[in-house]
Motif scaffolding. Sequence first.
Motif, short mmCIF file in Angstrom:
data_model
loop_
_atom_site.label_atom_id
_atom_site.label_comp_id
_atom_site.label_asym_id
_atom_site.label_seq_id
_atom_site.Cartn_x
_atom_site.Cartn_y
_atom_site.Cartn_z
N ASN A 21 -4.86 3.42 2.60
CA ASN A 21 -3.72 4.33 2.54
C ASN A 21 -2.77 3.96 1.40
O ASN A 21 -1.55 4.07 1.54
N THR A 58 0.01 8.22 5.80
CA THR A 58 0.93 7.99 4.74
C THR A 58 0.10 7.55 3.53
O THR A 58 0.34 6.51 2.93
N ALA A 59 -0.90 8.42 3.19
CA ALA A 59 -1.85 8.11 2.13
C ALA A 59 -1.21 8.19 0.75
O ALA A 59 -1.24 7.23 -0.02
N VAL A 65 0.81 -1.22 0.00
CA VAL A 65 0.00 0.00 0.00
C VAL A 65 0.85 1.27 0.00
O VAL A 65 0.61 2.20 0.76
N THR A 66 1.84 1.29 -0.89
CA THR A 66 2.74 2.44 -0.96
C THR A 66 2.20 3.49 -1.93
O THR A 66 2.01 4.65 -1.55
N GLY A 126 -2.92 5.20 -1.92
CA GLY A 126 -2.52 6.36 -2.70
C GLY A 126 -2.52 6.13 -4.20
O GLY A 126 -2.18 7.03 -4.96
K LIG Z 1 0.48 5.07 0.60
#
Ligand SMILES: [K+]
Lengths: 486, 486
Positions: B195, B317-318, B78-79, B197
């Motif tokens: 999260n 840290t969306a 989920v980066t 992005g």
């Molecule tokens: K993220």
Amino acid sequence: MLNKMGWIYLVLFLFFIREFSDLQINLNNQHLNPARLFIGSFLLLIISGTFLLLLPKATHSGITAIDALFTATSAVCVTGLIVVDTGTYFTVFGQGIIAGLIQLGGLGIMTFASYFSYFFRGKTSYENQLFLSNINNSEKIGEVFSVLKKILILTFGIEFMGAILIFFSVRSRLFNSFSDQFFFSVFHSISGFCNAGFSTLQNSLYEPGFRFNYSLHLIIAALFILGGIGFPILFNLYTYLKYNLSRKFQKITTLNQMHYTPWILNLNSRIVLSTTAILLLGGSVLFYFFEVDNTLAEHSGFGKIVTSFFGAATPRTAGFNSVDSSALHFSTILVIFLLMWIGASPASTGGGIKTSTFAIAILNFLSIAKGKDRMEVFKREIAQVSINRSFAIIALSLMVIGTAIFLIASFNSEMNLLNIAFEVFSAYSTVGLSLGITAQFSTASKAVLILTMFIGRVSMLTLLIAVMRRVKNLNYRYPSEEILIN
Amino acid sequence: MLNKMGWIYLVLFLFFIREFSDLQINLNNQHLNPARLFIGSFLLLIISGTFLLLLPKATHSGITAIDALFTATSAVCVTGLIVVDTGTYFTVFGQGIIAGLIQLGGLGIMTFASYFSYFFRGKTSYENQLFLSNINNSEKIGEVFSVLKKILILTFGIEFMGAILIFFSVRSRLFNSFSDQFFFSVFHSISGFCNAGFSTLQNSLYEPGFRFNYSLHLIIAALFILGGIGFPILFNLYTYLKYNLSRKFQKITTLNQMHYTPWILNLNSRIVLSTTAILLLGGSVLFYFFEVDNTLAEHSGFGKIVTSFFGAATPRTAGFNSVDSSALHFSTILVIFLLMWIGASPASTGGGIKTSTFAIAILNFLSIAKGKDRMEVFKREIAQVSINRSFAIIALSLMVIGTAIFLIASFNSEMNLLNIAFEVFSAYSTVGLSLGITAQFSTASKAVLILTMFIGRVSMLTLLIAVMRRVKNLNYRYPSEEILIN
Ligand SMILES: [K+]
Ligand SMILES: [K+]
């Protein structure tokens, strides 16, 4: 001249110590705790130094107040960052003032750190000592003076030998006169042992004529490594040497065999020495590897090794340079960042978070990863208070460095992050290495760098201790809870 | 389609959990400790995702293996960092795979973190649970499934509501069809709550047509703030809402007054909520202050406030952006560095060192500065094991980030430090914000970034626990020594 200056420092220093002890004994109260006295004495030194450097005969053509303050702070905090060239901008009188400030600053930090670390270890925590120490009987004061005497003997002894070695390692024809060569030797011996990094040469040891003088480089490296390893270990070494020499002497004069007393290193010494050895060796190998075709190209085989060793040793936190810093490879610069941040060892003339703090940070995650409920090394358990203190020092270093970078980036937005970060790390850890942009900083940025040098030297934790109201021994206990950390 | 996909995930997920529990119950041994299972399951997801993205029908014109691996890792962790544009490069099928990977990755991290934090708090340390948990009776397993059910209900419930709100907040004429708008809503609701992005819009929420859609920005911000606050607090909130709704309902149907049960927040929730509030508020004010004449210039008064809030919330840290990241002021970027590094809260879909770790770092130096022998906050004492763990996480984060910057700087030496550092911080904390240079990285640098995303997601400490041999309970005690730290 050395003797005369030496005696002046000694008298000033003893006077300062006497005042310091008097205040403590007489005004044994909350408002004048050792942390405040320590900070106050450094501030006083810096202010006095600034005024002395502003004297017309200190410079050839005058100096601005901010540059005088910068130079005085850099000297007292044994940082070595400069905004004007030491050798050409200041007169010999001015350079003498700088050497004096370095000597007093270096002695001050060694004295203060040893003073608290040496006597009270194990009895009460370092923090308690900083709040209010317990020197209130004459026996203790005698002990304090005996340690101070040892610090002075060691410092002046090493600096004296260093100056002689430097004198004979440089070529006389590079100097105008005997006294020039003499002053050069004394200045660099003081600046070396105190990890100050100031040099009267415009390009430090990279100066033509000195660039390939490897014996000079090794002498200066020996001086700043000894100065950076900390008084407790230096004292250990001194005892060891004294014992061995007297043993050799006795062997000659008598036929009696003395029974052997092993030199027992305490936990602190073991951690400091092994971390220092790893950093010196690892740093040298990396420096060699990254620079062999770059800044090392002009050196011979032996010269490459000496220059790599010097290049790995100087960021912790001496600040002399024997290569052109701005020509270093990007990878080397990043390694230097790490070495600067780690810095020297506790109770030394060097700065940074210190070798022991770095070692504890690594031991901590390793013992957690192994599922250990305690931290063990060299068959000893490390007290929890040391771990918490290391954590605080690392967190505060990041906070101060981050804030300083942020502020300078706001004031000098035309400069790039790498250059700004390098000068800030160098200032915080009192290194003195520079990519050559300090002189171009605006006054506001210079002020930030002055503050960073000062905070880096007296340590943010000591500053916090000085301003915070102390909490008395707590006679209650809240229920303990674990926090979710992942 | 949502339902169909939802059911597929659910079945896959339950299968995964079933396998996971089976292994643990049957193979209750050293070699398959939960840390290894956790890391293994993430690796498996990434590898499966890579193969799925390599399928011809996932992309319009094919994709290289490294780019498929990069995208799969970025989705599972989920980066949100991308090397090819999600909306134009992948087909709807490919985008569906990405959404699935995000959902499984997000659920995986929430489940795993909650699983250990929720049941065993206080009984045994988190590390012991990671080595070998004690789920070996059916009562415990029932309890585990009940929590998993709650996680699934909360996740799908919030994502469902989010998708509906997003659907009605966007203008239909920006989409080709109803199903396009529907897919957009589902994709961004999943990507928001997890999260991740990821966005199907080329410029994320900065895309023309969406740039000034403040209700959309607020809905997505609400989703990722809820996702980033952590399951324990989400669960607290859920209980609170359920209780209040049923109370209101009872008020209408009966005349009986229910006695009031106060909502008691535990220490963990208090620390997380107050730190989150401070970071959101402080971050918004700084963003507004630095950007008011820059990226905020094109926004209205209300828009400036929403965009500042979004700009301060998204680095933790969306990873969505509603302004042009590369046009941000240097000072803003430095603030974003800090926010990214801190990240979200524990047991959430967000990354970073976490709010609680940051809070403990600050509380630690404050209590040392006050001379306290313990760390107290909100009338509770914080267990020493939590402090050591925070220290380890901070030290390891610096180590991994430093190494990654060093490696990428070696592989792509033409890029400047600021850009490299930004992408590395973004990858380590699984943020996904970018100054736009990720796609230009060499294959070696992409590989480093893939590893950084993975390490940042599963955490370096979990990796160390997985590879290290566990130390049994120690039945001895070495003498404890304090180390000189100054
Ligand atoms: K993220
Ligand atoms: K220095």
